[in-house]
Motif scaffolding. Sequence first.
Motif, mmCIF file in Angstrom:
data_model
loop_
_atom_site.group_PDB
_atom_site.id
_atom_site.type_symbol
_atom_site.label_atom_id
_atom_site.label_comp_id
_atom_site.label_asym_id
_atom_site.label_seq_id
_atom_site.Cartn_x
_atom_site.Cartn_y
_atom_site.Cartn_z
ATOM 1 N N ILE A 170 0.809 -1.209 0.000
ATOM 2 C CA ILE A 170 0.000 0.000 0.000
ATOM 3 C C ILE A 170 0.853 1.275 0.000
ATOM 4 C CG2 ILE A 170 -0.311 0.189 2.494
ATOM 5 C CD1 ILE A 170 -3.312 0.885 1.804
ATOM 6 N N ILE B 162 -11.748 -1.073 -4.821
ATOM 7 C CA ILE B 162 -10.494 -1.746 -5.170
ATOM 8 C C ILE B 162 -10.350 -2.950 -4.248
ATOM 9 C CG2 ILE B 162 -9.347 0.365 -5.979
ATOM 10 C CD1 ILE B 162 -7.773 0.303 -3.279
ATOM 11 N N GLU B 163 -9.384 -3.802 -4.591
ATOM 12 C CA GLU B 163 -9.182 -4.991 -3.769
ATOM 13 C C GLU B 163 -7.706 -5.340 -3.706
ATOM 14 O OE1 GLU B 163 -10.784 -9.617 -3.485
ATOM 15 O OE2 GLU B 163 -11.338 -8.375 -5.190
ATOM 16 N N GLY B 164 -7.236 -5.523 -2.482
ATOM 17 C CA GLY B 164 -5.878 -6.000 -2.262
ATOM 18 C C GLY B 164 -5.911 -7.481 -1.933
ATOM 19 N N LYS C 219 -1.350 -6.451 2.559
ATOM 20 C CA LYS C 219 -2.067 -6.642 1.305
ATOM 21 C C LYS C 219 -1.184 -6.188 0.154
ATOM 22 C CE LYS C 219 -6.751 -6.563 2.959
ATOM 23 N NZ LYS C 219 -8.078 -6.000 2.793
ATOM 24 N N TYR D 224 -1.109 -5.193 -4.023
ATOM 25 C CA TYR D 224 -1.966 -4.592 -5.046
ATOM 26 C C TYR D 224 -1.277 -4.721 -6.398
ATOM 27 C CZ TYR D 224 -4.014 -2.642 -0.834
ATOM 28 O OH TYR D 224 -4.587 -2.503 0.404
ATOM 29 N N ILE E 298 -6.802 5.181 0.217
ATOM 30 C CA ILE E 298 -6.772 3.888 -0.474
ATOM 31 C C ILE E 298 -7.532 2.844 0.345
ATOM 32 C CG2 ILE E 298 -5.272 1.982 -1.221
ATOM 33 C CD1 ILE E 298 -3.175 4.205 -1.888
ATOM 34 N N ARG E 299 -7.314 2.825 1.633
ATOM 35 C CA ARG E 299 -8.036 1.870 2.496
ATOM 36 C C ARG E 299 -9.546 2.154 2.479
ATOM 37 N NH1 ARG E 299 -3.478 1.899 6.965
ATOM 38 N NH2 ARG E 299 -2.271 0.127 6.219
ATOM 39 N N TYR F 85 -11.285 3.463 -0.012
ATOM 40 C CA TYR F 85 -11.810 2.949 -1.278
ATOM 41 C C TYR F 85 -11.900 1.422 -1.251
ATOM 42 C CZ TYR F 85 -11.050 7.624 -3.262
ATOM 43 O OH TYR F 85 -11.082 8.973 -3.525
ATOM 44 N N GLU F 86 -10.954 0.789 -0.591
ATOM 45 C CA GLU F 86 -10.998 -0.665 -0.475
ATOM 46 C C GLU F 86 -12.175 -1.100 0.403
ATOM 47 O OE1 GLU F 86 -7.971 -4.407 0.058
ATOM 48 O OE2 GLU F 86 -7.342 -2.456 0.814
ATOM 49 N N ASN F 87 -12.423 -0.383 1.481
ATOM 50 C CA ASN F 87 -13.564 -0.698 2.348
ATOM 51 C C ASN F 87 -14.891 -0.511 1.616
ATOM 52 O OD1 ASN F 87 -11.981 -1.396 4.544
ATOM 53 N ND2 ASN F 87 -12.024 0.655 5.413
ATOM 54 N N VAL G 151 -5.286 -2.301 -9.862
ATOM 55 C CA VAL G 151 -5.701 -1.389 -8.794
ATOM 56 C C VAL G 151 -5.266 0.033 -9.139
ATOM 57 C CG1 VAL G 151 -5.435 -0.818 -6.346
ATOM 58 C CG2 VAL G 151 -5.745 -3.188 -7.044
#
Length: 120
Positions: free
Chosen positions: A3, A26-28, A40, A42, A17-18, A20-22, A46
């Motif tokens: 990250i 996006i996905e790590g 994680k 990426y 970034i976290r 947006y992932e929550n 991503v």
Amino acid sequence: MLINELSKRTGLSIHTIRYYENLGMIEGFTNEKVKSNNYKHYNDNVIERLEIIIEAKEVGFTLAEIKKILTAWFESTDSKPETLELFKAKIKEIDNKIKYFKQTRSLLEKVCEKLQNDEC
């Protein structure tokens, strides 16, 4: 990439970034072989998604709208009509805002004119 590197490459904060992932934008991925940490990783996909998010925010899309765009773009088999509709709706929204701001500007110019002519 981790990250921290993703943050440097995109210019977004780690917190953003976290977030947006929550939201599922996006996905790590964690390395299943490593049990000592939850780091994680990426991939370049991503980065592409984050660039779309950044650009879409700049032109006024909400995060909910951006999530729909990402889903349509990356996950739907026939995304063109749905994506096109989202973009047309945003254009209409922008046109309405332009009209509103032109009216507001006109009113402010009239007030300025009255103030200059000591009519207020």
